[in-house]
Structure formats: C-alpha cells, structure tokens
Design a protein around this motif. Structure first.
Motif, short mmCIF file in Angstrom:
data_model
loop_
_atom_site.label_atom_id
_atom_site.label_comp_id
_atom_site.label_asym_id
_atom_site.label_seq_id
_atom_site.Cartn_x
_atom_site.Cartn_y
_atom_site.Cartn_z
N GLY A 131 23.61 116.92 56.14
CA GLY A 131 22.58 116.39 55.27
C GLY A 131 22.40 114.88 55.34
O GLY A 131 21.70 114.29 54.50
N VAL A 132 23.00 114.26 56.35
CA VAL A 132 22.91 112.81 56.51
C VAL A 132 22.03 112.49 57.73
O VAL A 132 22.19 113.10 58.79
N PHE A 133 21.12 111.52 57.55
CA PHE A 133 20.27 111.08 58.65
C PHE A 133 20.47 109.58 58.89
O PHE A 133 20.76 108.82 57.97
N GLU A 134 20.34 109.20 60.17
CA GLU A 134 20.45 107.79 60.52
C GLU A 134 19.06 107.28 60.91
O GLU A 134 18.39 107.88 61.75
N TYR A 135 18.67 106.15 60.30
CA TYR A 135 17.33 105.60 60.50
C TYR A 135 17.42 104.27 61.23
O TYR A 135 18.27 103.43 60.91
N LYS B 152 17.82 86.86 65.69
CA LYS B 152 16.47 87.05 65.11
C LYS B 152 15.45 86.15 65.78
O LYS B 152 14.34 86.57 66.11
N GLY B 153 15.83 84.88 65.97
CA GLY B 153 14.90 83.91 66.55
C GLY B 153 14.50 84.26 67.96
O GLY B 153 13.35 84.09 68.36
N LEU B 154 15.45 84.80 68.73
CA LEU B 154 15.16 85.13 70.11
C LEU B 154 14.31 86.39 70.20
O LEU B 154 13.41 86.49 71.03
N ALA B 155 14.57 87.32 69.32
CA ALA B 155 13.86 88.60 69.39
C ALA B 155 12.45 88.50 68.81
O ALA B 155 11.55 89.22 69.21
N GLY B 156 12.25 87.58 67.82
CA GLY B 156 10.97 87.51 67.13
C GLY B 156 10.84 88.62 66.10
O GLY B 156 9.87 88.71 65.36
N LYS B 157 11.81 89.52 66.06
CA LYS B 157 11.84 90.59 65.08
C LYS B 157 13.30 91.02 64.96
O LYS B 157 14.14 90.64 65.78
N SER B 158 13.61 91.80 63.94
CA SER B 158 14.98 92.25 63.78
C SER B 158 14.95 93.68 63.27
O SER B 158 13.88 94.27 63.09
N GLY B 159 16.11 94.22 63.02
CA GLY B 159 16.13 95.61 62.59
C GLY B 159 17.37 95.93 61.79
O GLY B 159 18.29 95.13 61.66
N LEU B 160 17.37 97.14 61.22
CA LEU B 160 18.49 97.64 60.44
C LEU B 160 18.79 99.07 60.86
O LEU B 160 17.89 99.81 61.27
N THR B 161 20.05 99.42 60.77
CA THR B 161 20.44 100.82 60.91
C THR B 161 20.90 101.30 59.55
O THR B 161 21.74 100.65 58.91
N LEU B 162 20.34 102.39 59.10
CA LEU B 162 20.62 102.91 57.76
C LEU B 162 21.04 104.37 57.85
O LEU B 162 20.43 105.15 58.58
N GLN B 163 22.08 104.73 57.12
CA GLN B 163 22.48 106.13 56.99
C GLN B 163 22.34 106.53 55.53
O GLN B 163 22.80 105.80 54.63
N ALA B 164 21.68 107.66 55.28
CA ALA B 164 21.47 108.10 53.90
C ALA B 164 21.38 109.62 53.84
O ALA B 164 21.03 110.28 54.82
N GLU B 165 21.72 110.15 52.67
CA GLU B 165 21.56 111.57 52.41
C GLU B 165 20.14 111.84 51.90
O GLU B 165 19.52 110.95 51.30
N GLY B 166 19.66 113.06 52.13
CA GLY B 166 18.35 113.42 51.62
C GLY B 166 17.39 113.84 52.71
O GLY B 166 17.70 113.74 53.91
N GLU B 167 16.22 114.30 52.30
CA GLU B 167 15.23 114.80 53.25
C GLU B 167 14.67 113.67 54.11
O GLU B 167 14.20 112.65 53.61
N ALA B 168 14.71 113.85 55.42
CA ALA B 168 14.38 112.79 56.36
C ALA B 168 12.92 112.34 56.25
O ALA B 168 12.63 111.15 56.30
N GLU B 169 12.01 113.31 56.12
CA GLU B 169 10.58 112.95 56.06
C GLU B 169 10.28 112.11 54.82
O GLU B 169 9.47 111.17 54.87
N VAL B 170 10.93 112.45 53.72
CA VAL B 170 10.73 111.69 52.47
C VAL B 170 11.26 110.26 52.64
O VAL B 170 10.61 109.27 52.31
N ALA B 171 12.48 110.17 53.20
CA ALA B 171 13.11 108.86 53.42
C ALA B 171 12.26 108.01 54.36
O ALA B 171 12.08 106.81 54.14
N GLN B 172 11.74 108.63 55.41
CA GLN B 172 10.92 107.90 56.38
C GLN B 172 9.68 107.34 55.70
O GLN B 172 9.28 106.19 55.95
N GLY B 173 9.06 108.12 54.81
CA GLY B 173 7.89 107.65 54.07
C GLY B 173 8.23 106.48 53.15
O GLY B 173 7.46 105.51 53.05
#
Length: 330
Positions: A259-263, A219-240
C-alpha cells in the motif's frame, strides 16, 4: 573566521592560484573541492603560513597570516596530505615531541589522553608509527593537528589512500570535531565533501568556479529540482494532490508494495513545496513515510563546472593563437 582576498601565487610564469577570494565562518565545515593540480594545496599552504602568496591577503580571526605568523599558527591545526610523522618514534613519543615543539601550556597528560580518545589511538600509543596501518597513521597525523586545541582545522586530503572502513571512521571523527571547530576540508573525493561539508568552494585551474551549499549548487545548475516522496494511500488521489501544489512541474510514481507508493516530483527550483505536501497529505489522512530532495548530484555539478572552465580556457588559448598567427601574416 578566515578571509581570503584576491590571493595569487605564481611559480615563474605559471599561476598556481589566480585571484582567489572566499570566506569561512566560525564553526563552519567548508569543502575545498577541485581536481588534482587545481590549486587546493597551494591555498592551504598559504592560509597556514607555510608559503607566502605573490599577492593578496589571508586573515585568520582578524590577524594577517604574514604579519602575525605565530599568533595565526597557534589558532590552526594542519594535516597535510602526507602527515609529518617520525616513523621511528612511538605514538606517545611523537605527541610529546609535538607538544614541546608547539610550546603548549596545557597539562600534558590530560591533553594527550583527551586527543588520543578523540581520534581513537589510545590502544596503539606505545607502538612505533612505522608499524601502524595507513588508517592509524592518518589518525596520528590528525592528533598532531589537534595538539594545543586549535580553533581551526585545515585538512588536506585526509582520507587519501584509506580503505572504505577507514574512510568512514575518519569522516566520523571529522564530523565530531566540526561541532566545536572551524574546518576546511580539501579534497577531490566528491562523496566525502557531500557527507561532511555544509558549504563547498570549487576551484579549477587556480580559479574559483563556484561557491555555495551542495544543495544550492545542484539546484542552480539544474534550473529545477525535485523530491522523492513515499506515502501510503491511493496513488491516483496522491498524484492529483501533488499536481495541485504550486511549483510542481511533473509527478510520476511506482508501487513499492504494502500500500505504499513512491512519487518522483519535479519542481521549478524556486518554490519549496515540502510544507504544502505535508499539510495536503495530512488533510487527506495519507501518511508520508519519506521525503528527500532529489536533484543534480555534486559529482555532476563538479564535472560540468570544471569541464566548462576547461572549455573556456581552451577557447581563450585558441583565440590568442589565432591573433598571433594573424599578426605574423601581417
């Protein structure tokens, strides 16, 4: 448990270790990471009392290594990079020799049986060490380090030269041992450190260049971090939903089927959004199937830090050379 303070070791004009300081807490598995020749083995040898430092101190459980050598060595089990094995002995004969050498007071048969079962060498106890595979020899070396039930284990490159199957087996043994002991694991193999260690100290050119958890270093080296998430449901709704959470910088996704999307979520590196994600997705009846951190790998951290340190030293050498040249011109 272990405190290293301002440790320096010189060989002539060369500093193998230069003003190194770090601590290891009781019950911690610390990864001591660095390229070949970085000063790892020198530090290990000083901590175990095999060699003395030029300056600085090492204390183990409050005892100075130089002032209380016997007491300290009873607390430490040491596996050097090349295990100190006697090839013409059987495994049982060798462990009997170590038992007597260390003047261990525990019942021999019970103690050795327990150690053999721990490192899984019972089936080769009557074989000559010279006839064992590299992996089994490493296990026998680990067994000698465990003789006397030391509170601390110091392991210098414990999987060097092993095949992938043997590496996994030794890693598993070390993880199990770490449940009851303090461990320093010296290595230049990055996946090994990531898989086993709770905290990492990176040394390069005899100098500590970083000390933290693998996750915090990333985290310290990147100055930012991230997550990978997998979930069921409509992608546009989840993205919002994800975009509305404080700390989120960006989000993208892909359809992985059924019906599974990876974010892929990028955050500011300061805000932990995992609870907010959980509650938001739960409120919208969208099951989360997987949630994992995604950031700079330990390998990237290591390469960047060691490259920066080398560049800094090269620049310093260049400046010193220019000063000398200018002095000669005058």
């Amino acid at each position: 448990m272990i405190t290293v303070s301002n440790l320096t070791k010189k060989y002539g004009a060369k500093k193998a270790v230069d003003n190194v300081s770090f601590t290891v807490k009781k019950g911690e598995i610390l990864g001591f990471l660095g390229p070949n020749g970085a000063g790892k083995t020198t530090c290990m040898n000083i901590i175990t009392g095999y060699i003395s430092s030029t300056s600085g101190t090492v204390t183990v459980d409050g005892l100075d290594v130089l002032k209380n050598p016997e007491e300290v060595k009873r607390k430490i089990g040491y596996l050097p990079e090349n295990p100190p094995l006697y090839m013409d002995m059987t495994v049982s004969e060798y462990l009997r020799f170590i038992y007597e050498l260390k003047k261990i007071k525990l019942d021999y048969n019970t103690h050795v049986k327990e150690i053999m079962e721990t490192v899984k060498i019972t089936d080769v106890k009557n074989r000559l060490i010279k006839n064992l595979s590299k992996g089994y020899k490493q296990r026998v070396g680990l067994a000698q380090a465990l003789m006397g039930n030391p509170e601390i284990l110091i392991l210098d490159e414990p999987t060097v030269g092993l095949d992938p199957k043997q590496i996994n087996e030794i890693r598993g043994v070390i993880k199990d041992l770490g449940k009851e002991r303090t461990i320093i694991l010296s290595s230049h193999i990055l996946p090994e450190v990531s898989a086993i260690c709770e905290r990492v100290v990176i040394i390069n050119g005899g100098v500590i260049v970083a000390s933290d958890t693998p996750e915090n270093l990333s985290k310290g080296l990147a100055g930012k971090s991230g997550l990978t998430l997998q979930a069921e449901g409509e992608a546009e709704v989840a993205q919002g939903i994800i975009k509305d959470i404080d700390g989120v910088l960006s989000v993208s996704f892909k359809d992985i089927g059924e019906g599974v999307f990876e974010y892929y979520i990028e955050t500011d590196g300061e805000t932990d959004i995992r609870k907010d994600l959980f509650y938001a997705f739960s409120k919208n009846n969208m099951p989360i199937l997987m949630l994992t951190p995604r950031g700079v790998t330990l390998e990237e951290v290591f390469l960047k830090l060691t490259a920066s340190e080398k560049a800094s030293k090269d620049e310093h050498s260049k400046q010193q050379s220019e000063v000398k040249n200018n002095d000669s011109d005058i």
